[in-house]
Design an enzyme around this catalytic site. Structure first.
Site, mmCIF file in Angstrom:
data_model
loop_
_atom_site.group_PDB
_atom_site.id
_atom_site.type_symbol
_atom_site.label_atom_id
_atom_site.label_comp_id
_atom_site.label_asym_id
_atom_site.label_seq_id
_atom_site.Cartn_x
_atom_site.Cartn_y
_atom_site.Cartn_z
ATOM 1 N N HIS A 30 0.583 -1.304 0.183
ATOM 2 C CA HIS A 30 0.003 0.070 -0.152
ATOM 3 C C HIS A 30 0.736 1.214 0.151
ATOM 4 O O HIS A 30 2.186 1.406 0.881
ATOM 5 C CB HIS A 30 -0.847 -0.515 1.328
ATOM 6 N N ASP A 42 -15.660 2.060 6.548
ATOM 7 C CA ASP A 42 -14.717 2.898 6.445
ATOM 8 C C ASP A 42 -15.166 3.816 5.154
ATOM 9 O O ASP A 42 -14.287 4.933 4.595
ATOM 10 C CB ASP A 42 -13.115 2.368 5.649
ATOM 11 N N ARG A 52 -14.834 12.151 5.900
ATOM 12 C CA ARG A 52 -13.670 13.451 6.230
ATOM 13 C C ARG A 52 -13.165 14.206 5.309
ATOM 14 O O ARG A 52 -12.521 15.704 5.714
ATOM 15 C CB ARG A 52 -12.436 12.140 6.989
ATOM 16 N N SER A 95 -7.541 3.539 8.335
ATOM 17 C CA SER A 95 -8.035 3.842 7.375
ATOM 18 C C SER A 95 -7.924 2.779 6.541
ATOM 19 O O SER A 95 -8.575 1.571 5.880
ATOM 20 C CB SER A 95 -8.446 5.043 6.179
ATOM 21 N N LYS A 139 -8.430 -2.066 5.834
ATOM 22 C CA LYS A 139 -9.192 -2.368 4.335
ATOM 23 C C LYS A 139 -8.328 -3.432 4.139
ATOM 24 O O LYS A 139 -8.626 -4.509 2.860
ATOM 25 C CB LYS A 139 -9.005 -1.198 3.282
#
Length: 429
Positions: A86, A165, A172, A187, A191
């Site tokens: 990520h 999320d 947000r 967040s 995931k």
């Protein structure tokens, strides 16, 4: 039904800097997901968290509650171990494209659930959709089959993964509570943990084009996420990487696909190759595969074979021509000297204004829009030579893009040396 807690009490507790209990966190995430906590109440709680922070225990419980709001994928039936990456997002960050097939070619399954771009940071799915026929949406069954057959999949996350999320992220975005370490970490990690990967490598960008502009903030975010991953039983490592200047020589959708294919063909810019190989080594090691060096696999062309199979499996034509923007404009170097600075944020905003990105989630993007860089910091340039070429289908966009670039690059007298961070700044495990 009567609720065990009152949203106002939970908001007030965090407003007054108290630590939320596990039961309060579990309830508020569940109640928000099913609509029993109103948007304005969750907005107030998000702002209280933004201002007063959370303990590590609170962050871990919050993340866990978001995971439990939806389904969890299970890759244990695959014939090879899984590893995922990520990135916190940057400018010219096309690394997922060459990385996923390269790691697959090393014998590791890569379930890369990716997103779309927002603002100045590009989205992996937007880039791949520049390839004719390629589709982002796969069912879980299709994803499993592709992981078994090809070894890599880059697709959109299904609605069933961490729905809390999805709802909270949108909130947000419109309430000024995005840049908050507890909320960012939970967040991302909710995931990634729900996705079911066995090993995870985090590419936490630092610099002007990144979410985290300074090393301390990036380090705090990375260490928080590494701890969340480990607590959930996922082998997790983070690399802090340079986002002062754009990655590679292209920013935009089709432009970045072209550069990614060059990397898989054995060429491409040195910084993109270096980061791809560094992350691939971490992913392969994290998955427990030894005796394979991704640099050798890249040189052998096996990564390119995996890329072609991955694109074809999702309906894309790896041999098709990529979209090209209708109009271009070249920015020339104003003087002789050394390019000592090329600001990632300025280039990212300019590319976004050319049509490569979106201001709102529902906006379309132009496949051919973006920027080609002809020089990177450290290069000697001559006045009147091309520094960068801007591309768009709508020529009226050039003026605003050029405004974004004002002050975004600096040419110093010959002999000057740019103050460059290394590509990989630090490793946290």
């Amino acid at each position: 039904m009567s609720e065990p807690f009152d949203a106002v009490d939970v908001i007030a507790a965090k407003r007054d800097r108290q630590e939320l209990s596990d039961a309060q966190i579990d309830w508020v995430i569940d109640a928000y997901t099913r609509g029993a906590v109103a948007e304005e109440q969750m907005s107030a709680l998000a702002m209280a968290i933004y201002l007063n922070g959370m303990s590590q225990g609170e962050i871990a419980r919050w993340t866990d509650a978001m995971i439990r709001s939806g389904e969890r994928l299970d890759f244990s039936g695959l014939s090879r171990p899984t590893s995922d990456k990520h990135s916190t997002g940057g400018v010219g960050d096309k690394i997922t494209l060459p990385l996923a097939p390269l790691v697959a070619a090393c014998g590791v399954a890569v379930p890369q659930l990716s997103g779309r771009g927002l603002g100045h940071t590009g989205g992996t799915l937007d880039k791949l959709e520049a390839i004719p026929g390629w589709r982002a949406s796969l069912s879980n069954d299709e994803m499993m089959r592709q992981l078994e057959d090809v070894g890599a999949v880059i697709c959109a996350a299904g609605a069933g993964l961490a729905p809390a999320d999805k709802k909270l992220y949108a909130l947000r975005d419109v309430t000024g509570t995005v840049s908050c370490v507890p909320l960012i970490a939970s967040s991302i990690m909710s995931k990634k943990i729900a996705e079911g990967t066995g090993s995870l490598v985090l590419d936490v960008k630092v610099g002007s084009g990144a979410f985290m502009k300074d090393l301390d903030g990036a380090r705090e975010l990375a260490s928080t996420m590494v701890r969340l991953g480990k607590d959930a039983g996922v082998h997790t490592v983070a690399l802090l990487t340079n986002m002062q200047t754009p990655l590679g020589l292209t920013v935009g959708n089709a432009l970045e696909v072209r550069e990614s294919v060059e990397v898989l063909a054995g060429g491409g810019p040195p910084d993109v190759v270096e980061l791809t190989v560094a992350l691939a080594r971490e992913m392969v090691a994290g998955a427990g595969v030894s005796g394979v060096d991704p640099a050798d696999v890249l040189a052998s062309g096996r990564g390119m074979d995996a890329w072609r199979r991955m694109i074809q499996a999702q309906g894309g034509d790896p041999d098709a021509g990529l979209p090209v923007a209708k109009e271009s404009h070249t920015v020339l170097a104003p003087a002789d000297g050394v390019l000592v600075q090329l600001d990632a944020l300025a280039v990212g905003v300019a590319s976004w204004r050319l049509g490569a990105g979106r201001a709102r989630k529902e906006d379309p993007v132009q496949a051919g829009a973006g920027i080609e860089l002809h020089a990177k910091p450290g290069a000697v340039v001559q006045g009147g030579e091309p520094l960068m070429t801007l591309h768009t289908d709508e020529p009226e966009r050039f003026a605003r893009a050029l405004e974004a670039l004002e002050g975004g690059y600096l040419i110093a007298p010959e002999g000057s040396r740019p103050d460059l961070m290394p590509i990989v700044v630090e490793r946290l495990a």
